[in-house]
Scaffold this active site. Structure first.
Site, PDB file in Angstrom:
ATOM      1  CG  ASN A 256      42.444  47.665  50.613  1.00 26.96           C
ATOM      2  OD1 ASN A 256      41.901  46.592  50.352  1.00 26.96           O
ATOM      3  ND2 ASN A 256      41.870  48.598  51.354  1.00 26.96           N
TER       4      ASN A 256
ATOM      5  CG  HIS B  23      40.907  44.417  54.829  1.00 26.07           C
ATOM      6  ND1 HIS B  23      41.091  43.964  53.548  1.00 26.07           N
ATOM      7  CD2 HIS B  23      40.638  45.744  54.731  1.00 26.07           C
ATOM      8  CE1 HIS B  23      40.926  44.970  52.707  1.00 26.07           C
ATOM      9  NE2 HIS B  23      40.652  46.057  53.408  1.00 26.07           N
TER      10      HIS B  23
ATOM     11  CB  CYS C   8      37.583  45.667  52.462  1.00 19.78           C
ATOM     12  SG  CYS C   8      38.205  46.967  51.383  1.00 19.78           S
TER      13      CYS C   8
HETATM   14  N1  ACO Z   1      51.229  61.271  49.322  1.00 24.25           N
HETATM   15  C1  ACO Z   1      51.626  62.341  50.024  1.00 24.25           C
HETATM   16  N2  ACO Z   1      50.811  62.968  50.891  1.00 24.25           N
HETATM   17  C2  ACO Z   1      49.569  62.503  51.052  1.00 24.25           C
HETATM   18  C3  ACO Z   1      49.098  61.376  50.333  1.00 24.25           C
HETATM   19  C4  ACO Z   1      49.981  60.767  49.439  1.00 24.25           C
HETATM   20  N3  ACO Z   1      49.643  59.671  48.715  1.00 24.25           N
HETATM   21  N4  ACO Z   1      47.817  61.136  50.698  1.00 24.25           N
HETATM   22  C5  ACO Z   1      47.489  62.072  51.589  1.00 24.25           C
HETATM   23  N5  ACO Z   1      48.538  62.892  51.828  1.00 24.25           N
HETATM   24  C6  ACO Z   1      48.638  64.045  52.718  1.00 24.25           C
HETATM   25  C7  ACO Z   1      47.292  64.659  53.009  1.00 24.25           C
HETATM   26  O1  ACO Z   1      46.935  65.587  52.026  1.00 24.25           O
HETATM   27  C8  ACO Z   1      47.556  65.302  54.352  1.00 24.25           C
HETATM   28  O2  ACO Z   1      48.215  66.534  54.133  1.00 24.25           O
HETATM   29  P1  ACO Z   1      47.889  67.832  55.045  1.00 24.25           P
HETATM   30  O3  ACO Z   1      48.280  67.412  56.430  1.00 24.25           O
HETATM   31  O4  ACO Z   1      48.746  68.872  54.439  1.00 24.25           O
HETATM   32  O5  ACO Z   1      46.411  68.050  54.901  1.00 24.25           O
HETATM   33  C9  ACO Z   1      48.541  64.368  55.038  1.00 24.25           C
HETATM   34  O6  ACO Z   1      49.122  63.587  53.989  1.00 24.25           O
HETATM   35  C10 ACO Z   1      47.909  63.449  56.054  1.00 24.25           C
HETATM   36  O7  ACO Z   1      46.738  62.848  55.476  1.00 24.25           O
HETATM   37  P2  ACO Z   1      45.901  61.767  56.235  1.00 24.25           P
HETATM   38  O8  ACO Z   1      44.760  61.342  55.371  1.00 24.25           O
HETATM   39  O9  ACO Z   1      45.563  62.264  57.617  1.00 24.25           O
HETATM   40  O10 ACO Z   1      46.972  60.596  56.357  1.00 24.25           O
HETATM   41  P3  ACO Z   1      46.912  59.238  57.165  1.00 24.25           P
HETATM   42  O11 ACO Z   1      48.089  59.080  58.008  1.00 24.25           O
HETATM   43  O12 ACO Z   1      45.559  59.016  57.799  1.00 24.25           O
HETATM   44  O13 ACO Z   1      47.059  58.151  55.999  1.00 24.25           O
HETATM   45  C11 ACO Z   1      45.664  56.628  54.742  1.00 24.25           C
HETATM   46  C12 ACO Z   1      46.090  58.071  54.969  1.00 24.25           C
HETATM   47  C13 ACO Z   1      46.876  55.848  54.310  1.00 24.25           C
HETATM   48  C14 ACO Z   1      44.592  56.573  53.707  1.00 24.25           C
HETATM   49  C15 ACO Z   1      45.148  56.021  56.074  1.00 24.25           C
HETATM   50  O14 ACO Z   1      44.249  56.918  56.667  1.00 24.25           O
HETATM   51  C16 ACO Z   1      44.461  54.673  55.927  1.00 24.25           C
HETATM   52  O15 ACO Z   1      45.089  53.676  55.645  1.00 24.25           O
HETATM   53  N6  ACO Z   1      43.138  54.611  56.196  1.00 24.25           N
HETATM   54  C17 ACO Z   1      42.402  53.336  56.288  1.00 24.25           C
HETATM   55  C18 ACO Z   1      41.956  52.808  54.991  1.00 24.25           C
HETATM   56  C19 ACO Z   1      41.111  51.582  55.242  1.00 24.25           C
HETATM   57  O16 ACO Z   1      41.289  50.849  56.209  1.00 24.25           O
HETATM   58  N7  ACO Z   1      40.117  51.322  54.414  1.00 24.25           N
HETATM   59  C20 ACO Z   1      39.198  50.245  54.725  1.00 24.25           C
HETATM   60  C21 ACO Z   1      38.791  49.456  53.659  1.00 24.25           C
HETATM   61  S1  ACO Z   1      38.804  50.200  52.075  1.00 24.25           S
HETATM   62  C22 ACO Z   1      37.381  49.669  51.256  1.00 24.25           C
HETATM   63  O17 ACO Z   1      36.485  49.100  51.847  1.00 24.25           O
HETATM   64  C23 ACO Z   1      37.227  49.930  49.841  1.00 24.25           C
END
Ligand code: ACO
Length: 328
Positions: free
Chosen positions: A285, A255, A117
């Site tokens: 993204n 980003h 990214c």
């Molecule tokens: N739909 C419904 N529920 C979901 C989904 C979904 N699509 N995805 C995960 N959940 C659930 C999980 O299973 C979890 O359930 P549990 O509590 O029963 O275990 C719950 O939601 C919370 O999951 P988290 O992963 O803690 O959710 P979070 O609020 O952190 O959101 C996300 C996840 C959106 C991925 C976030 O963490 C994020 O944006 N991270 C950063 C990504 C990023 O910046 N990447 C950098 C660059 S990417 C690259 O370089 C390729």
């Protein structure tokens, strides 16, 4: 001090036609429009068509940037593409773009940069170094991805986040005292964090146990924390290097991974969201394409004006991260 600096003289971007909405995804994995919108800010993303490759998206974004710059493509003297989803193992996507733009006869160098990214920021930083060294006059810098091709469509934690697209800028050398152009770039990497974000297969390591070429794996919540920390410290480093306060930045082009990350950065910089480019809602993204896509959108809307200071910052797999401060 008077010296050569790279000035952005044209921007362009391209998104594939096909839209994938949150409701479309809710038919594929156990998720909902409400969950995706609340946790990420994403409502839809684009997906490249069958037979449409990263080089196609990159070439179209480049044509638009070249047109905006008002130059002939064969006056370019370097092409750099930031991508993690190249058309092929080799040749580089940049070489293919050179051919697709019809400028192969000039035999200019063309190569790819792989920093996920943060790929566009890396490509821009390299281009700027070529310009500062006096080795190049006009450089085409591209961020382009077909990330939807390396997703696990059964993993709701990742497949809902990414989209395809491309953005490009033309950088031109100019001798000036710092009144415009790329003021500084800052790049970082931390290879110790591979488990948090990686593709689980590759050329040398081979396919993952289940076969295939490997797909994106991410521990989203941990990456989230690291991304916020790294991008915020990179912004501080950039301000310090330029002896500027955060109030002196006119635009933040971050980003586009998650609206919550973007809002947290804007809050820390004391910037109104009016001065922050946001495309994550419509693009998802797009990895290396996200910053130049967002930049092109605000430039074409006429919102960035001469004299504005524009802070671009990105974070991605590697981990890699970086920033570029540009005076328009
Ligand atoms: N739909 C419904 N529920 C979901 C989904 C979904 N699509 N995805 C995960 N959940 C659930 C999980 O299973 C979890 O359930 P549990 O509590 O029963 O275990 C719950 O939601 C919370 O999951 P988290 O992963 O803690 O959710 P979070 O609020 O952190 O959101 C996300 C996840 C959106 C991925 C976030 O963490 C994020 O944006 N991270 C950063 C990504 C990023 O910046 N990447 C950098 C660059 S990417 C690259 O370089 C390729």
């Amino acid at each position: 001090m008077s010296r050569l600096r790279g000035r952005i003289i044209g921007t362009g971007s391209y998104l594939p036609e096909k839209r994938l909405t949150n409701s479309d995804l809710a038919r594929i994995v156990d998720t909902s429009d409400e969950w995706i919108t609340t946790r990420t800010g994403i409502t839809e993303r684009r997906m490249a068509a069958e037979g449409e490759f990263t080089s196609d998206l990159a070439a179209e974004a480049s044509r638009r940037a070249i047109q905006a710059a008002g130059i002939a493509a064969d006056t370019l003297d370097l092409i750099i593409v930031g991508t993690t989803t190249p058309d092929l193992i080799f040749p580089s996507t940049a070489s293919i773009v050179q051919y697709k733009l019809g400028i192969s006869s000039t035999r200019i160098p063309a190569f790819d940069v792989q920093a996920v990214c943060a790929g566009f920021i890396h490509a821009l930083a390299i281009a700027d170094q070529f310009i500062r060294a006096g080795s190049c006059w006009r450089v085409l810098v591209i961020g382009a991805e077909t990330t939807t091709r390396i997703l696990d469509w059964t993993d709701r934690g990742t497949c809902i986040l990414f989209g395809d697209g491309a953005g490009a800028v033309v950088l031109e050398a100019e001798l000036n005292d710092g009144e415009r152009g790329v003021l500084s770039t800052h790049l970082h990497a931390d290879g110790a964090q591979i488990d948090l974000l990686h593709a689980d297969g590759g050329i040398s390591r081979g396919p993952p146990p289940g076969g295939g070429m490997g797909v994106l794996r991410m521990q989203g919540n941990e990456v989230f924390k690291q991304a916020v920390k790294a991008m915020e410290s990179c912004v501080d480093e950039t301000l310090l290097a330029n002896n500027l306060s955060k109030e002196q930045v006119d635009w933040l082009i971050p980003h586009q991974a998650n609206i919550r990350i973007i809002q947290s950065m804007a809050k820390r910089m004391g910037m109104s969201m009016e001065r922050v480019a946001v495309t994550v809602d419509r693009h998802g993204n797009t990895s290396a394409a996200s910053v130049p896509l967002a930049l092109d959108e605000v430039v074409r809307a006429g919102r960035i004006q001469p004299g504005h200071r524009v802070m671009m910052v990105a974070f991605g797999g590697g981990f890699t991260w970086g920033s570029a401060l540009v005076k328009w």
